[in-house]
Design an enzyme around this catalytic site. Structure first.
Site, mmCIF file in Angstrom:
data_model
loop_
_atom_site.group_PDB
_atom_site.id
_atom_site.type_symbol
_atom_site.label_atom_id
_atom_site.label_comp_id
_atom_site.label_asym_id
_atom_site.label_seq_id
_atom_site.Cartn_x
_atom_site.Cartn_y
_atom_site.Cartn_z
ATOM 1 N N ASP A 1 0.819 -1.228 0.000
ATOM 2 C CA ASP A 1 0.000 0.000 0.000
ATOM 3 C C ASP A 1 0.848 1.272 0.000
ATOM 4 O O ASP A 1 0.667 2.151 0.847
ATOM 5 C CB ASP A 1 -0.916 0.029 1.223
ATOM 6 C CG ASP A 1 -1.722 -1.255 1.411
ATOM 7 O OD1 ASP A 1 -2.137 -1.842 0.402
ATOM 8 O OD2 ASP A 1 -1.938 -1.646 2.568
ATOM 9 N N GLU B 1 -11.625 0.489 -3.091
ATOM 10 C CA GLU B 1 -10.692 1.019 -2.086
ATOM 11 C C GLU B 1 -9.533 1.710 -2.797
ATOM 12 O O GLU B 1 -9.500 1.806 -4.016
ATOM 13 C CB GLU B 1 -10.166 -0.111 -1.191
ATOM 14 C CG GLU B 1 -9.389 -1.178 -1.930
ATOM 15 C CD GLU B 1 -9.013 -2.368 -1.041
ATOM 16 O OE1 GLU B 1 -9.381 -2.371 0.147
ATOM 17 O OE2 GLU B 1 -8.357 -3.296 -1.545
#
Length: 322
Positions: free
Chosen positions: A14, A221
């Protein structure tokens, strides 16, 4: 296409990436095994701390590890799971925004502050008032700072409507409108929302909002915003269909019109990224699970160059090297 693993000896994911003081900084989450069987809520992720990495040459330079810069044990309101974060700089201070489950297992977004981009970061005593869900991403323009956030399933976005918690989570299906990511301008002191979060609407090219059943295009997301040649590019993951997609608009609030796929599925369930320009080239930072043998909860940072077509569209990158 040349791709590079940035931290092959540890499991990071991420990545949020920014250029500060002429150097490129990477702010990833840190994968640890929790011992809990894999599930759709992400309980198998035991992400208890953050490292910061930096480098001065993306594809070939040495990656400096600045060590642990924030740990759950140092956050007064912490429950568990530091998922992906992002960092912004204002007036010589660096503000890290992080999602963390509180002691009731509800995601909130916290703030930690440092005098240096490499940290360490000192957390505030409480999360941002009115914050919820996860995946904060910060975009700055003309001295204004905007936070994008939200994620489905384990990200808990389906538990809210109009910024209020629901008694029971409701996930739209089929022809119902898809849940939208959120945007809120930050206060001058960078510690609060300056306004009520509002929807970031993604439209098809006929001007219709995407539906929940349109799983290869709708938001799931991993919000990110960057600007290229005067246009705003909102990019995100479709989650369970494993695509990185993007849409374009003419202001940070949108609406954004869907344009296509940035990256096809990688090895491993999740796809989360950032896009940054450094020394005249654009790069896509992401992760996959190749180095852990494909186990979805042990991910490795990766980077490759991002290319635009003359019309401003982004050339699709294959998620695997095969």
């Amino acid at each position: 296409m040349k791709k590079r693993y940035l931290v092959p000896n540890d499991f990071m994911a991420d990545p949020a990436v920014h250029v500060f003081n002429g150097r490129l900084y990477i702010y990833p989450s840190h994968d640890w095994e929790s011992g809990i069987p894999e599930n759709d809520n992400g309980d198998h992720f035991n992400m208890k701390d953050y490292h910061v990495f930096s480098l001065d040459d993306v594809m070939d330079g040495e990656v400096a590890d600045h060590g642990v810069v924030l740990d759950t044990k140092d956050i007064p309101w912490a429950g568990r799971q530091l998922w992906d974060c992002d960092v912004a700089c204002k007036d010589g201070k660096y503000y890290m925004y992080f999602p963390l489950k509180d002691k009731n297992d509800i995601f909130r977004i916290g703030v930690a502050v440092s005098d240096k981009p490499e940290g360490p970061f000192i957390p505030e005593a409480n999360p941002v008032k009115g914050s919820y869900s996860m995946d904060p991403a910060i975009f700055e323009e003309n001295g204004e700072y905007y936070m994008y956030f939200g994620g489905l399933w384990g990200g808990q976005l389906q538990r809210y409507r109009n910024n209020k918690a629901l008694e029971c989570a409701v996930l739209p299906e089929g022809d119902e409108l898809a849940l939208c990511p959120k945007i809120a301008k930050l206060s001058d002191d960078m510690m609060e929302f300056a306004e009520e979060p509002r929807d970031v609407v993604i439209l098809d090219k006929e001007g219709k909002p995407l539906t929940a059943g349109d799983t290869e295009r709708r938001f799931f997301e991993a919000s990110w915003l960057h600007k290229y040649n005067g246009r705003y590019y909102f990019s995100y993951s479709t989650g369970d269909t494993h695509l990185l997609c993007y849409a374009t608009g003419d202001n940070p609030y949108g609406p954004f019109v869907f344009q296509g796929v940035i990256m096809t599925p990688v090895v491993g369930w999740t796809t989360h990224h950032s896009i940054a320009e450094f020394k005249g080239k654009w790069y896509l930072f992401h992760h996959d699970s190749v180095l852990s043998g494909g186990r979805t909860w042990l991910r490795s940072l990766k980077v490759c160059e991002l290319q635009y077509n003359p019309d401003g569209t982004i050339q699709t990158i294959p998620g695997t090297d095969e």
